[in-house]
Write an enzyme that holds these catalytic residues in place. Structure first.
Site, mmCIF file in Angstrom:
data_model
loop_
_atom_site.group_PDB
_atom_site.id
_atom_site.type_symbol
_atom_site.label_atom_id
_atom_site.label_comp_id
_atom_site.label_asym_id
_atom_site.label_seq_id
_atom_site.Cartn_x
_atom_site.Cartn_y
_atom_site.Cartn_z
ATOM 1 N N LYS A 53 -3.616 11.480 -8.242
ATOM 2 C CA LYS A 53 -3.055 10.274 -8.858
ATOM 3 C C LYS A 53 -4.168 9.400 -9.425
ATOM 4 O O LYS A 53 -4.047 8.822 -10.496
ATOM 5 C CB LYS A 53 -2.230 9.482 -7.831
ATOM 6 N N GLN A 97 1.961 6.212 0.028
ATOM 7 C CA GLN A 97 2.130 7.664 0.121
ATOM 8 C C GLN A 97 2.927 8.037 1.379
ATOM 9 O O GLN A 97 2.592 7.606 2.479
ATOM 10 C CB GLN A 97 0.738 8.333 0.138
ATOM 11 N N ASP A 120 7.743 3.958 -7.249
ATOM 12 C CA ASP A 120 8.261 5.192 -6.664
ATOM 13 C C ASP A 120 9.789 5.186 -6.666
ATOM 14 O O ASP A 120 10.419 6.224 -6.489
ATOM 15 C CB ASP A 120 7.768 5.301 -5.207
#
Ligand code: NAD
Length: 298
Positions: A53, A97, A120
């Site tokens: 990322k 994450q 997200d």
């Protein structure tokens, strides 16, 4: 004739090119998009995702702020870090994450992210807005799958889609996206899960089959009909002593048998994964664009 192998890497590169242009324009106008990434612990797969990322952000010109914390970080410390990112004007998107260490309350952590920075798309406000067909951040994997189908000119509208898996991260938001009356939707959808009886019979309905279960090779060529489009979301590590790392990545679909019968198929690796990563950058650019517009309007 074998299936067309859908090149997720090429699709992702095209999307990143588009994002880079938006990012450069926004940056020139005074808002450089910024992504805050928080990683707790040492899960090897998570470390590798977070590293990629960071590279992706560099490539498109997004500012990335990485925070790596030890596995014994307390929930209140993590909430404090999220609060700082929520208030940081350089950060437009926040990604925590997953999975988090087992003793943390994942739902509470995700709910602490400002919905307008939740790139997200897992915040209850964004998932609720998806369900209500309102403007929201679409979770990256479902968004990536819809983009792949769109770019490959495979119509979703009116298609019979069989989705295998109903997880919070992939299956459930994807199902809501595919059947809603709006972008990425209007499919006739059947969802299979671990309680589904006679999955083969259900699979035979699908013009498009999307599989996200975490079971290597679950779907075999003899379970689908000729001419089906197969989207394999699974990413599974299976032992392979011939490789330096000692494992290889495979999907939930038995690639060799399915590619004989399918019309098109996404490989693993190199299919859904790279496009998922690109959609995170996309959502971050959108979040920054909204921030920029709101700032101009104040
Ligand atoms: P999960 O374990 O949270 O959910 C699995 C789902 O599959 C459940 O809904 C379960 O009911 C269903 N399922 C399990 N076994 C089944 C069976 N035999 N028959 C029918 N349904 C079954 O998993 P997840 O987070 O959705 O991830 C699934 C896979 O996708 C994993 O391999 C994961 O690594 C991968 N993944 C890939 C991406 C990507 O970008 N490509 C993103 C997220 C997850």
């Amino acid at each position: 004739m074998g299936a067309k192998i859908i090149d997720g890497k090429a699709i992702a590169a095209g999307i990143r090119g588009e994002i880079a242009r938006t990012v450069s324009k926004l940056t020139l106008e005074g808002t450089r998009p910024g992504l805050g990434v928080v990683l707790v612990g040492q899960n090897p797969a998570s470390i590798s995702y977070v590293n990629s990322k960071e590279n992706d952000c560099d490539e498109v010109g997004i500012y990335s702020h990485d925070i790596r914390l030890p596995a014994n970080t307390s929930e209140s410390e993590l909430l404090h870090i999220i609060d700082n990112l929520n208030h940081n004007p350089r950060i437009h998107g926040i990604l925590v994450q997953l999975p988090l260490p087992k003793d943390m309350n994942e739902a509470r952590i995700i709910a602490a992210i400002l919905p307008e920075k939740d790139v997200d798309g897992f915040h209850p406000a964004n998932l609720g807005r998806l369900l209500l067909n309102l403007d929201c951040f679409i979770p990256c994997t479902p968004y990536g799958i819809v983009k792949i189908l769109e770019i490959e000119n495979i119509p979703i509208e009116g298609a019979e889609i069989v989705l295998v898996g109903r997880s919070r991260i992939v299956g459930a938001p994807l199902a809501n996206l595919l059947f809603r009356k709006g972008y990425g939707g209007n499919a006739t959808l059947t969802v299979c899960h671990s309680y589904t009886r006679n999955i083969e019979k259900v699979l035979s309905r699908g013009d498009i089959i999307i599989v996200a279960t975490g079971n290597p090779g679950l779907i075999k060529g003899n379970m689908i009909r000729n001419g089906t489009v197969v989207i394999d979301v699974g990413i599974n590590r299976v032992e392979d002593s011939s490789r330096r790392k000692g494992y290889k990545l495979v999907g939930d679909v038995d690639f060799d048998s399915v590619k004989q019968v399918a019309k098109a198929i996404t490989p693993v690796p190199g299919g859904v994964g790279p496009v998922t990563r690109a959609m995170l950058l996309w959502n971050t650019a959108v979040a920054a664009q909204r921030f920029h517009t709101d700032r101009k309007e104040v």
